[in-house]
Design a protein around this motif. Structure first.
Motif, mmCIF file in Angstrom:
data_model
loop_
_atom_site.group_PDB
_atom_site.id
_atom_site.type_symbol
_atom_site.label_atom_id
_atom_site.label_comp_id
_atom_site.label_asym_id
_atom_site.label_seq_id
_atom_site.Cartn_x
_atom_site.Cartn_y
_atom_site.Cartn_z
ATOM 1 N N VAL A 182 -10.069 1.961 9.831
ATOM 2 C CA VAL A 182 -11.199 1.777 8.965
ATOM 3 C C VAL A 182 -12.113 3.100 9.056
ATOM 4 C CG1 VAL A 182 -13.513 0.888 8.754
ATOM 5 C CG2 VAL A 182 -11.589 -0.751 9.474
ATOM 6 N N ALA A 226 -6.449 3.067 1.756
ATOM 7 C CA ALA A 226 -6.982 3.460 0.744
ATOM 8 C C ALA A 226 -6.183 4.510 -0.190
ATOM 9 C CB ALA A 226 -8.324 4.429 0.839
ATOM 10 N N ASP A 255 -9.762 5.296 6.755
ATOM 11 C CA ASP A 255 -9.355 4.635 5.635
ATOM 12 C C ASP A 255 -7.943 5.006 5.343
ATOM 13 O OD1 ASP A 255 -10.215 2.956 3.532
ATOM 14 O OD2 ASP A 255 -11.077 4.362 2.391
ATOM 15 N N TYR A 264 0.809 -1.069 0.042
ATOM 16 C CA TYR A 264 -0.150 0.008 -0.124
ATOM 17 C C TYR A 264 0.848 1.158 -0.133
ATOM 18 C CZ TYR A 264 -3.716 -3.176 1.191
ATOM 19 O OH TYR A 264 -4.554 -4.158 1.177
#
Length: 96
Positions: free
Chosen positions: A79, A85, A82, A17
């Motif tokens: 979460v 992301a 995020d 990521y």
């Protein structure tokens, strides 16, 4: 040693990521939030997971419960923000 191994595992889980967000962001723009939020959350999550599992193996239920609560809080934080992301897509009205 278990906490260090958990931290390393968290960093290794974060690496794909981080590479994508920092070096290959949307339209070539770097997404530094992946580094500033994602890396600490994944590292601390790995440490908390290692401590939780170690405490469970040793039969220390209160210590495992405390570390499990910390792990749950880190997951909730990750979460909510995020943290893994990629950059948001700017879509006009219509399909992206």
């Amino acid at each position: 040693m278990v906490a260090a191994a958990g931290g390393v595992a968290g960093m290794l889980a974060w690496a794909p990521y981080g590479r994508r967000g920092i070096f290959g962001g949307f339209e070539g723009v770097s997404e530094w939030d992946v580094l500033w939020f994602g890396l600490p959350v994944m590292t601390l999550g790995g440490i908390a997971a290692g401590i939780t599992l170690f405490a469970l193996v040793q039969g220390k239920w209160r210590q495992a419960l405390g570390a499990g609560v910390l792990l749950t809080a880190l997951v909730g934080f990750g979460v909510a923000l995020d943290v893994l992301a990629g950059p948001p897509l700017n879509c006009d009205p219509g399909p992206c």
